[in-house]
Design an enzyme around this catalytic site. Structure first.
Site, PDB file in Angstrom:
ATOM      1  N   HIS A   3      21.021 101.487  -1.632  1.00 53.75           N
ATOM      2  CA  HIS A   3      20.235 102.000  -2.762  1.00 53.75           C
ATOM      3  C   HIS A   3      20.779 101.603  -4.120  1.00 53.75           C
ATOM      4  CE1 HIS A   3      23.522 104.911  -2.751  1.00 53.75           C
ATOM      5  NE2 HIS A   3      23.184 105.201  -3.982  1.00 53.75           N
TER       6      HIS A   3
HETATM    7  C1  UD1 Z   1      21.756 108.596  -7.770  1.00 52.22           C
HETATM    8  C2  UD1 Z   1      23.151 108.421  -8.363  1.00 52.22           C
HETATM    9  C3  UD1 Z   1      24.019 107.618  -7.416  1.00 52.22           C
HETATM   10  C4  UD1 Z   1      24.011 108.205  -6.016  1.00 52.22           C
HETATM   11  C5  UD1 Z   1      22.577 108.351  -5.537  1.00 52.22           C
HETATM   12  C6  UD1 Z   1      22.502 108.960  -4.153  1.00 52.22           C
HETATM   13  C7  UD1 Z   1      23.359 108.259 -10.816  1.00 52.22           C
HETATM   14  C8  UD1 Z   1      23.554 107.329 -11.936  1.00 52.22           C
HETATM   15  N1  UD1 Z   1      23.119 107.694  -9.619  1.00 52.22           N
HETATM   16  O1  UD1 Z   1      21.147 107.316  -7.715  1.00 52.22           O
HETATM   17  O2  UD1 Z   1      25.341 107.595  -7.907  1.00 52.22           O
HETATM   18  O3  UD1 Z   1      24.726 107.369  -5.140  1.00 52.22           O
HETATM   19  O4  UD1 Z   1      21.874 109.175  -6.481  1.00 52.22           O
HETATM   20  O5  UD1 Z   1      21.191 109.141  -3.769  1.00 52.22           O
HETATM   21  O6  UD1 Z   1      23.405 109.441 -10.995  1.00 52.22           O
HETATM   22  N2  UD1 Z   1      13.663 109.658  -6.387  1.00 52.22           N
HETATM   23  C9  UD1 Z   1      12.746 110.269  -5.573  1.00 52.22           C
HETATM   24  N3  UD1 Z   1      13.033 111.531  -5.112  1.00 52.22           N
HETATM   25  C10 UD1 Z   1      14.173 112.175  -5.433  1.00 52.22           C
HETATM   26  C11 UD1 Z   1      15.110 111.525  -6.261  1.00 52.22           C
HETATM   27  C12 UD1 Z   1      14.839 110.256  -6.729  1.00 52.22           C
HETATM   28  O7  UD1 Z   1      11.690 109.727  -5.280  1.00 52.22           O
HETATM   29  O8  UD1 Z   1      14.367 113.322  -4.985  1.00 52.22           O
HETATM   30  C13 UD1 Z   1      13.366 108.312  -6.915  1.00 52.22           C
HETATM   31  C14 UD1 Z   1      13.201 108.377  -8.414  1.00 52.22           C
HETATM   32  O9  UD1 Z   1      11.858 108.414  -8.749  1.00 52.22           O
HETATM   33  C15 UD1 Z   1      13.872 107.141  -8.952  1.00 52.22           C
HETATM   34  C16 UD1 Z   1      14.725 106.654  -7.809  1.00 52.22           C
HETATM   35  O10 UD1 Z   1      14.456 107.462  -6.677  1.00 52.22           O
HETATM   36  O11 UD1 Z   1      12.945 106.146  -9.284  1.00 52.22           O
HETATM   37  C17 UD1 Z   1      16.183 106.696  -8.165  1.00 52.22           C
HETATM   38  O12 UD1 Z   1      16.615 108.029  -8.469  1.00 52.22           O
HETATM   39  P1  UD1 Z   1      17.815 108.307  -9.519  1.00 52.22           P
HETATM   40  O13 UD1 Z   1      18.165 109.737  -9.470  1.00 52.22           O
HETATM   41  O14 UD1 Z   1      17.471 107.731 -10.825  1.00 52.22           O
HETATM   42  O15 UD1 Z   1      19.042 107.447  -8.997  1.00 52.22           O
HETATM   43  P2  UD1 Z   1      19.567 107.139  -7.514  1.00 52.22           P
HETATM   44  O16 UD1 Z   1      19.325 105.722  -7.229  1.00 52.22           O
HETATM   45  O17 UD1 Z   1      19.075 108.154  -6.523  1.00 52.22           O
END
Ligand code: UD1
Length: 386
Positions: free
Chosen positions: A220
């Site tokens: 991811h």
């Molecule tokens: C975040 C953390 C990362 C961790 C990871 C584990 C930061 C900078 N990054 O990254 O260190 O390893 O979590 O999962 O804090 N999304 C969903 N549903 C959710 C959460 C997110 O669909 O419940 C989607 C969001 O729309 C977004 C993408 O996933 O577009 C990424 O989510 P985001 O929280 O920005 O960062 P992660 O890649 O999950």
């Protein structure tokens, strides 16, 4: 007050809260605890299910920040967290790991002159291009108590000039959760876990996988999934070559799913006969699949650590790691392969011949959370005495 925001925080806060309960149950000075969830992760499968399965009480406060750009996530978390700190007026704010919640809340905590304890302090990848590295550096610079998972982290902090009295080597709190869950997870059945989590729309694929016959995968990191040429090359290798060696079970992160769709790779990935796609899975399910895996391919820091303790040979899909103790050269189970296909191919073949070899580094013993509560209480007494 302790803070969680995203999935990897939950397995770190669960043992901390249980250790507070043990401390309070033993009589003496009582700790009042308030749990804040910033809401960075909000899907059931990314958040609520972990509260339930790890026995974490419902958050006292949910800031409901959700997704957004870095600025939006960091800024909105700060704005929403400030009045919560003012209202509850805690003595300590405890932050964990390296996600955006960790950075935003430690900055506000210090602005409001609160003491900050950082669980998982001192990890350094040296790669300032990673959002997590920035989060680690800022949080550690601001923290009053830096609780380190291994000796290398303590050395990193000393090198950066952190006074020795602020650093406590306590061990890896995530392993508290692993040790507590190990026995229960072991009774899980791989095919049932797969059936319960398989992403819909896949043609019929083999799900009765015996232990030691499948590879397990997660991916991811923005560096692997946000750039079309990189993700495309990785997927070509995985679909055309890696799955020839063994079937791959892939627990898909929402970010990666979105990117596969955006880059036009989704249909092919979904229909590949030897690539079994799962929704984000629960903690115990992941632990069980890891126990049975012949090999792990991952860019997750937490899984590198779990592979070390479980002994699963691991290819870490990164060029660096903030967790060197998990690497083979330090006695661990993993090797860095980045996202360079040549390198991955070479290491995949070599790693498939390796046996499962569990190693628990010093203080990765299931008792880290008790050491943390003791360290916070001891520091509080020192401050009061001074
Ligand atoms: C975040 C953390 C990362 C961790 C990871 C584990 C930061 C900078 N990054 O990254 O260190 O390893 O979590 O999962 O804090 N999304 C969903 N549903 C959710 C959460 C997110 O669909 O419940 C989607 C969001 O729309 C977004 C993408 O996933 O577009 C990424 O989510 P985001 O929280 O920005 O960062 P992660 O890649 O999950």
């Amino acid at each position: 007050m302790s803070v969680v925001g995203a999935r990897p925080n939950f397995m770190k806060i669960a043992p901390f809260i249980q250790a507070i309960d043990r401390h309070n149950g033993a009589g003496g000075e009582q700790i009042d605890h308030v749990l804040v969830h910033t809401g960075q992760h909000y899907d059931d499968r990314m958040s609520a299910s972990f509260f339930e399965s790890l026995g974490i009480p419902a958050p006292d406060v949910n800031l409901e920040i959700g997704s957004g750009s870095h600025g939006v996530q960091l800024g909105q978390t700060m704005m929403a967290f400030e009045p919560v700190v003012v209202e509850h007026d805690p003595d300590w704010i405890v932050v964990v790991g390296d996600v955006n919640a960790t950075l935003s809340c430690s900055v506000i905590a210090k602005r409001l002159k609160k003491k900050v304890a950082h669980i998982e302090a001192g990890l350094r990848s040296g790669d300032i291009g990673m959002p997590e590295e920035i989060n680690r550096l800022v949080t550690d610079r601001l923290s009053d108590l830096l609780l380190t998972p291994d000796r290398i982290s303590g050395e990193n902090l000393a090198r950066e000039g952190v006074p020795e009295e602020r650093i406590r080597f306590v061990g890896n709190i995530m392993i508290d959760t692993l040790e507590k869950s190990r026995e229960g997870a072991a009774s899980g059945i791989v095919s049932e876990i797969i059936r319960a989590n398989v992403i819909g729309g896949q043609p019929k694929k083999e799900i009765s996988l015996a232990d030691n016959t499948y590879g397990l995968m997660t991916m991811h990191r923005p560096s692997n999934v946000d750039h079309r040429p990189i993700l495309t090359a990785l997927m070509r290798f995985l679909m055309d070559e890696a799955t020839q060696r063994l079937p791959l079970v892939w627990a898909l992160h929402p970010r990666t799913r979105k990117q596969l769709q955006a880059f036009g790779l989704w249909d092919e990935v979904l229909s590949h006969p030897r690539l079994l796609l799962l929704e984000p899975i629960g903690y115990h399910a992941m632990l069980r699949l890891n126990m049975g895996a012949k090999i792990m391919l991952t860019d997750s820091g937490g899984l590198q650590e779990e592979c070390c303790v479980l002994g699963t040979p691991c290819l870490t899909l990164r060029f660096n790691t903030e967790r060197p103790i998990t690497l083979r050269e330090h006695g661990g189970a993993s090797v860095l392969v980045g996202n360079d296909v040549e390198h991955i191919r070479r290491e995949l073949d070599a790693t498939l011949n390796l046996p499962n070899r569990p190693v628990s580094p010093e203080y990765w013993d299931g008792k880290t959370a008790d050491r943390i509560v003791a360290a916070i209480m001891a520091t509080t007494r020192q401050v009061v005495a001074a």
